[in-house]
Design an enzyme around this catalytic site. Structure first.
Site, PDB file in Angstrom:
ATOM      1  CG  ASN A 162      -1.919  -1.150   1.116  1.00 37.96           C
ATOM      2  OD1 ASN A 162      -2.836  -1.119   0.293  1.00 37.96           O
ATOM      3  ND2 ASN A 162      -1.706  -2.200   1.903  1.00 37.96           N
ATOM      4  CD  GLU A 163       4.718   1.383  -2.666  1.00 38.51           C
ATOM      5  OE1 GLU A 163       4.988   2.015  -1.621  1.00 38.51           O
ATOM      6  OE2 GLU A 163       5.531   0.601  -3.197  1.00 38.51           O
ATOM      7  N   PRO A 164       2.266   5.178  -0.891  1.00 38.56           N
ATOM      8  CG  PRO A 164       4.070   6.614  -0.567  1.00 38.56           C
ATOM      9  CD  PRO A 164       3.729   5.234  -1.035  1.00 38.56           C
TER      10      PRO A 164
END
Ligand code: F6R
Length: 655
Positions: A162-164
Site C-alpha cells: 500500500n504505497e503512498p
C-alpha cells in the site's frame, strides 16, 4: 525510574512500541507470542489464521518458528495463512516470487497443510485480477478473519504494498509500485529495469481488520520512516500511520530503527534526563545545542537563556550555569570537528601557531605520512562520498589505498557494455576467438534487446567499471598500484536469493587489511543505500576487524565512516568535517564524471533524477550552509565523517 514516563511518551508516540537491543531478540519475542497463540488455540481445538509478510524483516521470525517446530514440537497443523502480497505478473516457481520466498523460509520446513497457505496469485490474467482479489478477501472472511498480522514497513511507509496515497478503505487489489520500493527490490531482481512495476496487495482496510497486528522494523535505514509512522499524523502518504487507529497493534523494533524517535533523538523533550536514566554528556550537549540553534534559527553563540528555557532545556542551564557557558562549550565542540588536514599535519609544513589537528585521536595520530585505506563498496562511492578528502589525503603525501569491495557490474546497463564491446569489435584488435565472442554478444543485444545474464557478461561489466574507477582515481592522484579490486562474492547471489556475507568475503577483507595495516580506515557508513550492498560491505569490514582485533595496528587504527549519495550524517553526529574549496569541488566532479556508466542510473533514482555528482555537491554544499548557520566559518562545501575506534565499531555499529 530508568526511562521516560508513559505519559510523556504518549505525547509523542501514538502506537505501542517495544524496543529490543537487536533484531534477533525482537524476532524471538514475536515468535514466542505467535507460538503461544497457536498452542492456546490447539488446546481448545481451534484453528488460527496468520497474516504473513515477506521481505527481510520477518526472516528472523520465520527462522525462530522453524526452530520451535523442530526443537520444541510447535505444530502448525491448525494454522491457515494469508500472505499480504505478491509481485505481478510472476510465476510461483520464480525464485523472486513471494510464494517461493514463503516456501523457502517457512512453509517447506513446518507442518502447515499446503492447502491452508494462501499467497495472492501472480499468474492470473489481467482481466481476472479484480475477481481474484475479491475472492482473496472472501477467503480471509471464510477462514474467520486474521488473528495475527505480521507486517514490515517499506521506506515509503508502505504496509503490504500500500504505497503512498492508498486510502484507508482500500482492499486487496493490483497496485503500481513506488520508485523507491522498486529501487529497494532491485537488488533481488538484478537491477531496476528487471524489477516488476506491479503487485497484488491486501489493502489498508484488509490489514486493519486483523485482530492483532505486529509491525517489525530493523536497522538505521528504517529509523526515519518508523518515526513518521509512530509520531507523525495519520495520513495516506504513510500508510503505516493508519495503524495508529488500531486497538491492538504493536511496533517491534531494534534500537537502530528506533533511533529517530523523540525518546532517543531529543529526550529532553520528555522530561529531565536524570529521571530517564540519561546524562548530559558531551554528545548529548552537542545534540541539544545543534537542535536548539536549528529550531530557533540562530547561530549557537547567539542563543540566550530564554531560548534554552522556552525549549525545555532549563536542565542544561542549571548544570552549565548560563547560556553563555553552554554556547561556548557547544561552539568549540563543533569548531573542533573542522580540519583541512584529515590525515594529520605534516611536521615539515607546520609553523608555530598553527592550530592542532584535533579530530584525530588514536595513538598513531602524530604518525606522518600515514597508510590510509579508503573502502568503497561500489567503484564510485569513494569519489561520490569523499572525493575531496581523498584528493587532500593524497596531496598531503599519505600512502592512500582504495579497496573496491564489489564489482558494481549489476549497475551497468546492457547498452553501456555494448558501447565498449562494439569498440573492441570494430577496432579489430581483439584476438580472433574473443572478437567472435564479442561479435555474437553484440548481435544478441541487437536481436533480443538484452544481453544474457551470464558470468561472462557480468565479468565484462565489472571490467568497464574498473576502468572508470581507475580514471577517477587518477583524477584524485591515487596510484593505480594502490587500487585493490576485491570483487567480493557477496555481490553475486543466485536469482531470488538474498545476498549474504560468506567466509570468502571475510577472508578477502582480512587479507587486504593485513597487507596494508592502515593507520586510518575510511568506510562507507551509508546504511540507507537502496540495495543493501553498503550494509553487507560494512559487515564484512566489521567481521574482518573482529578477527584481527588482537593485532597492535588494529588497536591503534582509527576508523572513519563517510556517507555516500543517499543521506548525510545529522550535524550533531559529525566528528570530522573537511572543508572543500570551489576548485576541489570541481575536481571531485571531474572524478565522478569518470563513472560514465552510472549516468544511466539517474533515470531510476527517485523523482528528482539527479546524477551522482549533483547529489554529492548538493549534499556537501548544504552541509557547509548548515555549519555556517550554526555560526561557524562559511565554506564552499564540507565532507563529513563519524569516528569509531575499532573496539567501539565492533560493539556499537547500528547495522
Ligand atoms: C512484504 C511487504 C512489504 C515489506 C516492506 C519491508 O510482504 O508487504 O510491505 O514488509 O517492504 O521490506 P523489508 O522487510 O525487506 O525491509
Amino acid at each position: 525510574m530508568t526511562g521516560p514516563s508513559t505519559a510523556a511518551l504518549n505525547r509523542f508516540e501514538h502506537v505501542p512500541l517495544a524496543v529490543f537491543p537487536t533484531s534477533a531478540e525482537a524476532s524471538r519475542a514475536v515468535a514466542r507470542e505467535i507460538a503461544a497463540l497457536i498452542r492456546s488455540r490447539q488446546a481448545s481445538k481451534k484453528p488460527v489464521v496468520l497474516g504473513l509478510a515477506t521481505g527481510s524483516s520477518p526472516l528472523g521470525l520465520y527462522a525462530e518458528l522453524v526452530r520451535m517446530h523442530r526443537e520444541e514440537g510447535l505444530s502448525f497443523s491448525n494454522v491457515t495463512s494469508f500472505n499480504l502480497d505478491e509481485y505481478y505478473p510472476i510465476q510461483p516457481s520464480n525464485p523472486r516470487s513471494y510464494r517461493h520466498f514463503m516456501q523457502a523460509h517457512l512453509f517447506d520446513h513446518v507442518d502447515i497443510p499446503p492447502s491452508n497457505t494462501h499467497v495472492p496469485d501472480g499468474t492470473v490474467s489481467l482481466s481476472g485480477v479484480d475477481v481474484h482479489c475479491r475472492e482473496y478477501e472472501e477467503r480471509i472472511r471464510q477462514a474467520g478473519g486474521i488473528d495475527f498480522q505480521i507486517l514490515g514497513i517499506g521506506r515509503t511507509g508502505h504496509i503490504g504494498f500500500n504505497e503512498p496515497g492508498s486510502p484507508k478503505r482500500s482492499r486487496t487489489r493490483i497496485v503500481t509500485l513506488d520508485a523507491l520500493t522498486r529501487r529497494d527490490a532491485a537488488g533481488d531482481f538484478g537491477g531496476e529495469p528487471n524489477t516488476p512495476r506491479y503487485a497484488l496487495t491486501a489493502g489498508v482496510r484488509t490489514i486493519l481488520e486483523a485482530r492483532r497486528i505486529v509491525l517489525m522494523a530493523w536497522g538505521q535505514h528504517k529509523a526515519e520512516i518508523v518515526r513518521s509512522a509512530i509520531e507523525g499524523p495519520v495520513t495516506p502518504q504513510i500508510t503505516a500511520s493508519f495503524l495508529q487507529e488500531h486497538d491492538h497493534v504493536q511496533f517491534v523494533v531494534d534500537r537502530a530503527a528506533a533511533g529517530a524517535l523523540t525518546r532517543y533523538r531529543t529526550p529532553w523533550l520528555l522530561g529531565a534526563l536524570a529521571d530517564q536514566g540519561l546524562e548530559w554528556d558531551a554528545a548529548m550537549v552537542r545534540r541539544a545545542i545543534v537542535w536548539l540553534s536549528q529550531t530557533r534559527k540562530k547561530a549557537v553563540l547567539k542563543l540566550t537563556d530564554d531560548d534554552y528555557n522556552e525549549a525545555g532545556l532549563q536542565d542544561l542551564l542549571r548544570i552549565q550555569g548560563s547560556a553563555y557557558e553552554v554556547n561556548l562549550a557547544g561552539f568549540y565542540q563543533l569548531q573542533h570537528t573542522i580540519t583541512g588536514w584529515p590525515g594529520g599535519r605534516d611536521p615539515a609544513r607546520t609553523r608555530p601557531g598553527d592550530a592542532p589537528v584535533r579530530p584525530l585521536r588514536s595513538p598513531s595520530a602524530a604518525t606522518f605520512p600515514k597508510r590510509i585505506l579508503v573502502l568503497s563498496p561500489h567503484p564510485d562511492d569513494d569519489v561520490i562520498g569523499m572525493g575531496g578528502t581523498l584528493c587532500r589525503l593524497v596531496e598531503h603525501g599519505h600512502e592512500v589505498h582504495v579497496g573496491y569491495q564489489v564489482s558494481g557490474a549489476n549497475a551497468v546497463s546492457d547498452d553501456a557494455l555494448a558501447r565498449a564491446l562494439r569498440f573492441v569489435r570494430d577496432s579489430g584488435v581483439a584476438r580472433e576467438a574473443d572478437a567472435k565472442n564479442i561479435g555474437s554478444l553484440c548481435e544478441t543485444l541487437e536481436s533480443q534487446g538484452a544481453l544474457p545474464e551470464t558470468e561472462e557478461v557480468h565479468k565484462w561489466k565489472g571490467l568497464v567499471r574498473r576502468q572508470e574507477a581507475l580514471s577517477a582515481a587518477r583524477v584524485c592522484g591515487v596510484s593505480s598500484g594502490h587500487m585493490h579490486f576485491l570483487d567480493l562474492p557477496l555481490y553475486h547471489a543466485a536469482p531470488g536469493a538474498r545476498r549474504q556475507l560468506g567466509e570468502a568475503d571475510r577472508s578477502a577483507m582480512r587479507a587486504l587489511l593485513s597487507e596494508i595495516k592502515p593507520h586510518l580506515i575510511y568506510a562507507a557508513g551509508d546504511l540507507d543505500d537502496p540495495h543493501g550492498t553498503h550494509r553487507l560491505c560494512l559487515h564484512a569490514l566489521r567481521d574482518a576487524l573482529a578477527s584481527l582485533r588482537g593485532e597492535t595496528w588494529v588497536k591503534e587504527a582509527e576508523l572513519w565512516l563517510y556517507r555516500g549519495a543517499w543521506s548525510e550524517w545529522s550535524t550533531d553526529e559529525i566528528d570530522l568535517a573537511v572543508p572543500l574549496s570551489p576548485q576541489e569541488v570541481l575536481r571531485r566532479r571531474r572524478a565522478i564524471f569518470c563513472h560514465e556508466t552510472q549516468k544511466d542510473m539517474a533515470l531510476f533514482l527517485g523523482d528528482d533524477r539527479r546524477e551522482f555528482w549533483q547529489r554529492s555537491e548538493d549534499r556537501s554544499r548544504r552541509l557547509a550552509e548548515t555549519y555556517n548557520a550554526l555560526g561557524l566559518a562559511e565554506y564552499e562545501a564540507i565532507e563529513s565523517f563519524k569516528r569509531y575506534a575499532p573496539e567501539e565499531f565492533l560493539r556499537d555499529l547500528p547495522l
